[in-house]
Each structure stands twice: as structure tokens, then as C-alpha cells.
Design a protein around this motif. Structure first.
Motif, PDB file in Angstrom:
ATOM      1  N   ALA A  82       0.831  -1.321  -0.050  1.00  0.00           N
ATOM      2  CA  ALA A  82       0.132  -0.062  -0.091  1.00  0.00           C
ATOM      3  C   ALA A  82       0.728   1.307   0.125  1.00  0.00           C
ATOM      4  O   ALA A  82       0.240   2.187  -0.486  1.00  0.00           O
ATOM      5  CB  ALA A  82      -0.872   0.099   1.276  1.00  0.00           C
ATOM      6  N   ASN A  83       2.217   1.020   0.563  1.00  0.00           N
ATOM      7  CA  ASN A  83       2.988   2.488   0.591  1.00  0.00           C
ATOM      8  C   ASN A  83       4.474   1.922   0.406  1.00  0.00           C
ATOM      9  O   ASN A  83       4.847   0.732   0.768  1.00  0.00           O
ATOM     10  CB  ASN A  83       2.703   3.395   1.687  1.00  0.00           C
ATOM     11  CG  ASN A  83       2.464   2.505   3.170  1.00  0.00           C
ATOM     12  OD1 ASN A  83       3.562   2.001   3.557  1.00  0.00           O
ATOM     13  ND2 ASN A  83       1.736   2.559   3.823  1.00  0.00           N
ATOM     14  N   ALA A  84       5.135   2.771   0.432  1.00  0.00           N
ATOM     15  CA  ALA A  84       6.814   2.437   0.410  1.00  0.00           C
ATOM     16  C   ALA A  84       7.155   1.774   1.704  1.00  0.00           C
ATOM     17  O   ALA A  84       8.104   1.253   1.716  1.00  0.00           O
ATOM     18  CB  ALA A  84       7.457   3.702  -0.030  1.00  0.00           C
ATOM     19  N   ASP A  85       6.537   2.412   2.956  1.00  0.00           N
ATOM     20  CA  ASP A  85       7.221   1.818   4.224  1.00  0.00           C
ATOM     21  C   ASP A  85       6.830   0.384   4.302  1.00  0.00           C
ATOM     22  O   ASP A  85       7.480  -0.417   4.807  1.00  0.00           O
ATOM     23  CB  ASP A  85       6.784   2.680   5.325  1.00  0.00           C
ATOM     24  CG  ASP A  85       7.461   4.325   5.598  1.00  0.00           C
ATOM     25  OD1 ASP A  85       8.260   4.332   4.896  1.00  0.00           O
ATOM     26  OD2 ASP A  85       6.680   5.030   6.172  1.00  0.00           O
ATOM     27  N   ALA A  86       5.492   0.237   4.114  1.00  0.00           N
ATOM     28  CA  ALA A  86       5.164  -1.488   4.121  1.00  0.00           C
ATOM     29  C   ALA A  86       5.858  -2.085   3.334  1.00  0.00           C
ATOM     30  O   ALA A  86       6.436  -3.222   3.577  1.00  0.00           O
ATOM     31  CB  ALA A  86       3.766  -1.408   3.787  1.00  0.00           C
ATOM     32  N   ALA A  87       6.285  -1.817   2.037  1.00  0.00           N
ATOM     33  CA  ALA A  87       7.055  -2.394   1.071  1.00  0.00           C
ATOM     34  C   ALA A  87       8.369  -2.757   1.508  1.00  0.00           C
ATOM     35  O   ALA A  87       9.038  -3.937   1.456  1.00  0.00           O
ATOM     36  CB  ALA A  87       7.294  -1.801  -0.259  1.00  0.00           C
ATOM     37  N   ALA A  88       9.014  -1.593   2.280  1.00  0.00           N
ATOM     38  CA  ALA A  88      10.400  -1.948   2.886  1.00  0.00           C
ATOM     39  C   ALA A  88      10.268  -2.800   3.956  1.00  0.00           C
ATOM     40  O   ALA A  88      11.142  -3.870   4.271  1.00  0.00           O
ATOM     41  CB  ALA A  88      10.902  -0.445   3.702  1.00  0.00           C
ATOM     42  N   ILE A  89       9.346  -2.881   4.846  1.00  0.00           N
ATOM     43  CA  ILE A  89       9.279  -3.783   6.032  1.00  0.00           C
ATOM     44  C   ILE A  89       9.044  -5.352   5.410  1.00  0.00           C
ATOM     45  O   ILE A  89       9.735  -6.149   5.869  1.00  0.00           O
ATOM     46  CB  ILE A  89       8.096  -3.614   6.860  1.00  0.00           C
ATOM     47  CG1 ILE A  89       8.217  -2.200   7.718  1.00  0.00           C
ATOM     48  CG2 ILE A  89       7.739  -4.539   7.836  1.00  0.00           C
ATOM     49  CD1 ILE A  89       7.144  -1.548   8.338  1.00  0.00           C
ATOM     50  N   ALA A  90       8.144  -5.445   4.476  1.00  0.00           N
ATOM     51  CA  ALA A  90       7.724  -6.635   3.880  1.00  0.00           C
ATOM     52  C   ALA A  90       9.028  -7.219   3.224  1.00  0.00           C
ATOM     53  O   ALA A  90       9.404  -8.411   3.023  1.00  0.00           O
ATOM     54  CB  ALA A  90       6.508  -6.500   2.852  1.00  0.00           C
ATOM     55  N   THR A  91       9.922  -6.603   2.451  1.00  0.00           N
ATOM     56  CA  THR A  91      11.077  -6.849   1.934  1.00  0.00           C
ATOM     57  C   THR A  91      12.053  -7.444   2.878  1.00  0.00           C
ATOM     58  O   THR A  91      12.635  -8.428   2.750  1.00  0.00           O
ATOM     59  CB  THR A  91      11.742  -5.854   1.050  1.00  0.00           C
ATOM     60  OG1 THR A  91      10.935  -5.315   0.066  1.00  0.00           O
ATOM     61  CG2 THR A  91      13.184  -6.119   0.542  1.00  0.00           C
ATOM     62  N   ALA A  92      12.117  -6.899   3.983  1.00  0.00           N
ATOM     63  CA  ALA A  92      13.311  -7.387   5.094  1.00  0.00           C
ATOM     64  C   ALA A  92      12.452  -8.567   5.661  1.00  0.00           C
ATOM     65  O   ALA A  92      13.445  -9.578   5.910  1.00  0.00           O
ATOM     66  CB  ALA A  92      13.029  -5.957   6.411  1.00  0.00           C
ATOM     67  N   GLU A  93      11.351  -8.570   5.732  1.00  0.00           N
ATOM     68  CA  GLU A  93      10.721  -9.992   6.215  1.00  0.00           C
ATOM     69  C   GLU A  93      10.945 -11.142   5.289  1.00  0.00           C
ATOM     70  O   GLU A  93      11.300 -12.346   5.673  1.00  0.00           O
ATOM     71  CB  GLU A  93       9.176  -9.740   6.540  1.00  0.00           C
ATOM     72  CG  GLU A  93       9.125  -8.790   7.795  1.00  0.00           C
ATOM     73  CD  GLU A  93       7.421  -8.696   8.044  1.00  0.00           C
ATOM     74  OE1 GLU A  93       7.010  -8.415   9.289  1.00  0.00           O
ATOM     75  OE2 GLU A  93       6.821  -8.656   7.136  1.00  0.00           O
TER      76      GLU A  93
END
Length: 437
Positions: A403-414
Motif C-alpha cells: 500500500a505504501n513504500a514503508d510497508a514495502a520496505a518492511i515486507a522486503t526485510a521480512e
């Protein structure tokens, strides 16, 4: 007999009689057993177990607590279904239902929503605009003879005793009881009026049952109880040490389903599992005598376009668009942020925490942490590389939809935390461990 005496019998490790079990199930539906009494008996069953005969009696009593569909005289083929114990990216029901329908079987599949890290078939279908998983039993009975398959959500008319028992198990640490899991699954499935059932029992770091021994115990229980209840049943133990298919996330999995049915793309592991389950359904249903001919029929259902046509007809009949197959991007939600997840080193990929990948989809908004929560249909992962893939530093491992860049960054790390990249290729996991029944 008063509830306390029934609880005491199981607390002391003794078998419950048919009358005691039937009284307990009546108590679930008419509230003559309090929540505390239901919880106490569930814990006694969790600790002391049940015999096959006890589980058969419990399953049939829970099935008969509501309506049981009867197809006698209305269909000209066997009524079959499959059930998966849950994993990540498991969209098999969506493709398998129209395939077995194209081969002459009928599949009235009562599906569920996502639970924990596992995705739900109902959540996937509800990403299709207009598709209604809430249907009356009379509507299901009207549609199945003409469509061949109907995938809908759970009805309050089917196995109502299970809903109350499951809700109490969920908050009393008794969910993992094999007798109660067996009765819960089968009371709903047997209320569909089945001739045959195939279970897909998942094993591995993305499954509820992590070991072959635990999965075999559940599979044996389900097969023995279902056959004891008069429904021909077989269980396949299949690998869930990585995401099944190339997507995880509701709309993304529907797109993969459409690509599969139309022949645009069929991920090999997903294709193999689908064919194995479907072949067993056709054999148990009496439509084929051997696996080779059953698989040939399933592949013909795909290559002829008949399975895709049946899926399109089901979508339209249940309120969805008539041209979903032709214009999926017009109807299915897409995320505003789509980014590649790239390898941080060269080597061979293996997945060590597939549950973590499922929970990453949940945290993106693609699942629920509580039942009333709304989900974001567009989020998840696509273009997922399978285990044992060889990659170079900077190669794409998957694509995150957020939904947004912050969520994408967290999901990438996970995502990166849930895999390892090693110099040596990891040992191949068997996709099909073995079958029971």
C-alpha cells in the motif's frame, strides 16, 4: 446425564458413549453446556484423546446438528471435494474445482477465510467484484447441477455445533487436538453430501503440522474417521517448506489461477499438486481406474479450455463479471507500490520460515489479526522464485505489492529474513511425501 459427569468420564481417560457424545453436541447447539463446560471437555479430549469410534460419533453428531445436503437423483456423477490443512499461496481449490467438474464430477466446496498465516479461499474469491460467497443452500443446490462446481463460504445451516466448539477451542489452547481437528474438518465436509474426499495435509515450515509424524497422525485420523462415516477418503501429504506457486496474496493468487486455467503460466510444483489431488478425486469418485488416465483427463480439461469456461461460468453465476478471464486487470485490485526484492548475495535459495512469509502478507494487509478486520486484496508477493533456484547478487527473488513504500520496505526485510542463500544447493524436498487411504 449432567454435563459434569460427561466431563469427568473423559477427564479420567475413559471412552465416551455414543449417547454422551450426542448429548454434548446437543449442548453445543442449545447452550445446555456452558462455555466453561465446553472448554473443560475440550481440554479433557486434548489431554486424553479419543478412539476412532468416538471421533466418528462426534463427527456425525456435529454434521447432523445442521442441514446435510442430499444430491440423490439430481446429479449424474459423483460428488467430490478436497480440503487442505492450510499453507501459504495455496490456491489449488480455485483451479481444481472447474477441472474435476470438466471431468464429470460435481464439487460443492464450502470454503473458509484466512486463519493465521494461511490464506483463505473465500478471501481470494471476494477480490472478484460482485462474487458472493454467501449463498443459501437452496441456491447451491440449484446451481451445482448446471455449473458442476460451486465454491462458497460456510453457511450457518451447516454443522452449527462446530462453530461454537471451534470458537471456544480458539481461546482455550485446544485447537491442536487431532480428534477435534478431525471432527471440525469432517463435520463440515460431510455435510456437503460427498461421495469422496481427498485431503491435502501440508508438512513443513509453512504448515500447521511441521513433521511427517504429526501430519501422518492427522491424516490417519481423518481418513479412518471419514471412511468410518461412509465417505471414501484419501490423504496426500504434500510439502509446504516454500510458498505454493508463484504468488501469495488474494488478488495476485486469483490472477495466477486465471493464468493457470488459460495456459498462460503453470508453476510446476503447483501444477503437480493440483494434478495429484484431482486424479485421486476422480479415482475415488469412480470416474477413472488409474492415475494415468485421470491425469490425462485433467490435462485435457485445461488444454481444451473447458475448465476455464466452467470457472468463468461459476464466477458469473455467483455475481461476478462475465469477462473476468478476458480482462482480469480491469477487475482485480492492484497495489500502488510494486518493488522487486533482490538477492543480497549469489548462491542457491532455500526458504527457512514460510510461516513468516505468510505473516508478512498478513502485515501488508492481506490477512487478518482479528476476525472483523478488513483486508487489502491487492497486497502480497508475486514472481516468487522456487527453492533451489540459483541466483546472482542483485537478481530478483520476488516482487512485493504494498500500500505504501514503508510497508514495502518492511515486507522486503521480512521476505529476506525468511530465506537463506547458500553456496551449495539445498537438498530437494519431495513434493508428495506419501498417501494414506
Amino acid at each position: 446425564m449432567i454435563p459434569q459427569e460427561i466431563i469427568k468420564t473423559k477427564r479420567n481417560g475413559k471412552a465416551l458413549s455414543q449417547a454422551e457424545i450426542q448429548q454434548f453436541v446437543r449442548g453445543l447447539t442449545d447452550d445446555s453446556f456452558s462455555e466453561g463446560q465446553v472448554a473443560a471437555l475440550a481440554m479433557a479430549i486434548y489431554l486424553n484423546g479419543m478412539s476412532v469410534d468416538e471421533i466418528v460419533t462426534l463427527t456425525l453428531a456435529m454434521r447432523d446438528s445442521g442441514t446435510v445436503l442430499n444430491w440423490q437423483g439430481t446429479l449424474n456423477g459423483p460428488v467430490v471435494d478436497k480440503h487442505s490443512t492450510g499453507g501459504v499461496g495455496d490456491k489449488v481449490t480455485l483451479m481444481l474445482a472447474p477441472m474435476v467438474a470438466a471431468c464429470g464430477a460435481y464439487m460443492p466446496s464450502i470454503a473458509g477465510r484466512g486463519l493465521g498465516h494461511t490464506g483463505g479461499t473465500v478471501d481470494k474469491l471476494e477480490t472478484i467484484p460482485g462474487y458472493s460467497c454467501t449463498q443459501s443452500l437452496s441456491k447451491i443446490q440449484q446451481l451445482l447441477p448446471t455449473l458442476g462446481c460451486v465454491i462458497v463460504g460456510q453457511s450457518s445451516e451447516l454443522a452449527p455445533a462446530d462453530r461454537r466448539l471451534y470458537a471456544i477451542r480458539d481461546v482455550t489452547a485446544t485447537v491442536e487436538s487431532i480428534p477435534l481437528i478431525t471432527a471440525s474438518i469432517l463435520s463440515k465436509k460431510l455435510s456437503e453430501g460427498l461421495d469422496a474426499l481427498v485431503m491435502d495435509v501440508k508438512i513443513g515450515n509453512g504448515a500447521i503440522m511441521r513433521t511427517v509424524d504429526d501430519a501422518s497422525a492427522l491424516a490417519n485420523s481423518i481418513v479412518n474417521v471419514a471412511n468410518g462415516a461412509g465417505v471414501r477418503t484419501r490423504a496426500l501429504l504434500t510439502d509446504m517448506n516454500q510458498i505454493l506457486g508463484a504468488t501469495a496474496g488474494n488478488a495476485l493468487e486469483v490472477i495466477e489461477t486465471l493464468d493457470y486455467l488459460t495456459g498462460k503460466y503453470r508453476e510446476p510444483r503447483l501444477h503437480q499438486v493440483t494434478l495429484e489431488l484431482g486424479a485421486n478425486m476422480l479415482i475415488l469418485g469412480g470416474l477413472h481406474q488409474d492415475k494415468a488416465s485421470a491425469i490425462a483427463a485433467l490435462e485435457h480439461s485445461l488444454n481444451s479450455g473447458k475448465a476455464a469456461e466452467i470457472f468463468a461460468n461459476m464466477v458469473s453465476a455467483l455475481g461476478g463479471p462475465t469477462d473476468l478471464l478476458e480482462k482480469p486487470q480491469h477487475y482485480l485490485a492492484s497495489a500502488p507500490v510494486v518493488q522487486d526484492i533482490v538477492a543480497t548475495q549469489s548462491g542457491y535459495v532455500s526458504y527457512t520460515d514460510t510461516v513468516g512469509l505468510g505473516m508478512a502478507v498478513v502485515r501488508l494487509g492481506g490477512g487478518r489479526s482479528h476476525p472483523s478486520q478488513q483486508i487489502d486484496p491487492a497486497v502480497g508477493f508475486s514472481h516468487i522464485l522456487p527453492a533451489q533456484s540459483k541466483v546472482q547478487h542483485g537478481d530478483r527473488l520476488a516482487r512485493v505489492h504494498a500500500a505504501n513504500a514503508d510497508a514495502a520496505a518492511i515486507a522486503t526485510a521480512e521476505y529476506l529474513a525468511a530465506l537463506t542463500i547458500t553456496d551449495q544447493a539445498p537438498a530437494a524436498m519431495p513434493l508428495l511425501h506419501h498417501s494414506i487411504g
